[in-house]
Motif scaffolding. Structure first.
Motif, PDB file in Angstrom:
ATOM      1  N   GLY A  16     -14.223   5.510  -2.486  1.00 15.94           N
ATOM      2  CA  GLY A  16     -13.235   4.530  -2.916  1.00 15.94           C
ATOM      3  C   GLY A  16     -13.765   3.621  -3.994  1.00 15.94           C
ATOM      4  O   GLY A  16     -14.979   3.468  -4.175  1.00 15.94           O
ATOM      5  N   TRP A  17     -12.838   2.983  -4.706  1.00 18.58           N
ATOM      6  CA  TRP A  17     -13.195   2.081  -5.797  1.00 18.58           C
ATOM      7  C   TRP A  17     -12.157   0.976  -5.908  1.00 18.58           C
ATOM      8  O   TRP A  17     -11.040   1.108  -5.414  1.00 18.58           O
ATOM      9  N   VAL A  18     -12.563  -0.102  -6.553  1.00 21.88           N
ATOM     10  CA  VAL A  18     -11.645  -1.193  -6.854  1.00 21.88           C
ATOM     11  C   VAL A  18     -11.535  -1.315  -8.362  1.00 21.88           C
ATOM     12  O   VAL A  18     -12.429  -0.924  -9.110  1.00 21.88           O
ATOM     13  N   CYS A  35     -13.737   0.069 -13.120  1.00 22.91           N
ATOM     14  CA  CYS A  35     -13.667   0.269 -11.681  1.00 22.91           C
ATOM     15  C   CYS A  35     -15.078   0.275 -11.094  1.00 22.91           C
ATOM     16  O   CYS A  35     -16.017   0.721 -11.753  1.00 22.91           O
ATOM     17  N   GLU A  63      -7.048  -1.334  -5.167  1.00 21.09           N
ATOM     18  CA  GLU A  63      -8.095  -0.605  -4.455  1.00 21.09           C
ATOM     19  C   GLU A  63      -7.586   0.803  -4.187  1.00 21.09           C
ATOM     20  O   GLU A  63      -6.427   0.986  -3.805  1.00 21.09           O
ATOM     21  N   TRP A  64      -8.462   1.786  -4.412  1.00 18.12           N
ATOM     22  CA  TRP A  64      -8.124   3.194  -4.230  1.00 18.12           C
ATOM     23  C   TRP A  64      -9.149   3.837  -3.306  1.00 18.12           C
ATOM     24  O   TRP A  64     -10.328   3.483  -3.367  1.00 18.12           O
ATOM     25  N   ARG A  65      -8.710   4.802  -2.502  1.00 16.22           N
ATOM     26  CA  ARG A  65      -9.654   5.444  -1.590  1.00 16.22           C
ATOM     27  C   ARG A  65      -9.188   6.857  -1.227  1.00 16.22           C
ATOM     28  O   ARG A  65      -8.003   7.086  -0.987  1.00 16.22           O
ATOM     29  N   PRO A  71     -10.058  -7.758  -6.759  1.00 16.96           N
ATOM     30  CA  PRO A  71      -9.555  -6.636  -7.563  1.00 16.96           C
ATOM     31  C   PRO A  71      -8.041  -6.670  -7.769  1.00 16.96           C
ATOM     32  O   PRO A  71      -7.304  -7.287  -7.008  1.00 16.96           O
ATOM     33  N   VAL A  97     -16.825   1.270  -4.237  1.00 18.36           N
ATOM     34  CA  VAL A  97     -17.079   0.403  -3.086  1.00 18.36           C
ATOM     35  C   VAL A  97     -17.232   1.196  -1.787  1.00 18.36           C
ATOM     36  O   VAL A  97     -17.601   0.622  -0.757  1.00 18.36           O
ATOM     37  N   PRO A 135     -14.764  -6.808  -8.417  1.00 22.17           N
ATOM     38  CA  PRO A 135     -14.886  -6.314  -7.042  1.00 22.17           C
ATOM     39  C   PRO A 135     -14.577  -7.376  -5.978  1.00 22.17           C
ATOM     40  O   PRO A 135     -14.106  -7.041  -4.894  1.00 22.17           O
ATOM     41  N   THR A 191       0.828  -1.205   0.000  1.00 22.27           N
ATOM     42  CA  THR A 191       0.000   0.000   0.000  1.00 22.27           C
ATOM     43  C   THR A 191       0.862   1.254   0.000  1.00 22.27           C
ATOM     44  O   THR A 191       2.045   1.218   0.342  1.00 22.27           O
TER      45      THR A 191
END
Length: 162
Positions: A78-80, A66, A90-92, A87, A69, A84, A8
């Motif tokens: 956020g999204w993956v 994307c 993952e971004w947030r 993935p 989520v 899903p 991360t």
């Protein structure tokens, strides 16, 4: 640091603007396009999914689907990437009020599913840690540019007219 470990990276910035102002920017999927050296375009497919088109000198161009989520107004967006349930990333964005200001964080995690990085790792397994570290640093730099750009936009909206 191995890809399978789900590495991360996180960046943060203090924004001299209220959370609502920052939320309006981070919840707009088009905002990061304005600042990222990699993300070129985004477009909604439906209410939960969007496509991002990216480019990188060493990788070329690609598109990913994307799925949003996390959509907690004025808290998290956020999204993956990809499936899903499994993935490739993952971004947030996370927002936290600090008086009249906002602490804005952007975070991302690689994996667990295959990504464009997987091919490079398979071609050079002895260099996996270096490949992953370099990619995390590229993400960190783009993410910092993005949160700095969001800060500048939000603060400009707070400035009194000249």
């Amino acid at each position: 640091m191995r890809y399978a470990d789900g590495p991360t990276v996180e960046v943060r910035v203090l924004v001299d603007a209220p959370v609502a102002e920052v939320w309006a920017l981070v919840s707009d999927i088009g905002t990061p396009v304005r600042f990222s050296a990699e993300l070129q375009e985004v477009r909604w497919l439906d209410e939960e999914r969007f496509v991002g088109r990216s480019a990188h000198p060493a990788i070329g161009e690609w598109e990913t689907t994307c799925t949003v989520v996390a959509h907690q107004p004025e808290r998290a967006f956020g999204w993956v990437v990809g499936d899903p349930a499994h993935p490739s990333a993952e971004w947030r964005f996370a927002l936290e009020p600090d008086g009249a200001r906002t602490v804005l964080r952007q975070w991302m995690r690689m994996g667990p599913a295959r990504s464009g990085l997987s091919t490079a790792i398979e071609a050079h397994p002895d260099k996996e840690e270096r490949i992953v570290a370099r990619r995390l640093e590229e993400h960190r730099a783009n993410m910092q540019t993005t949160v700095d750009g969001i800060r500048d936009m939000a603060e400009a909206r707070q400035a009194p007219p000249a």
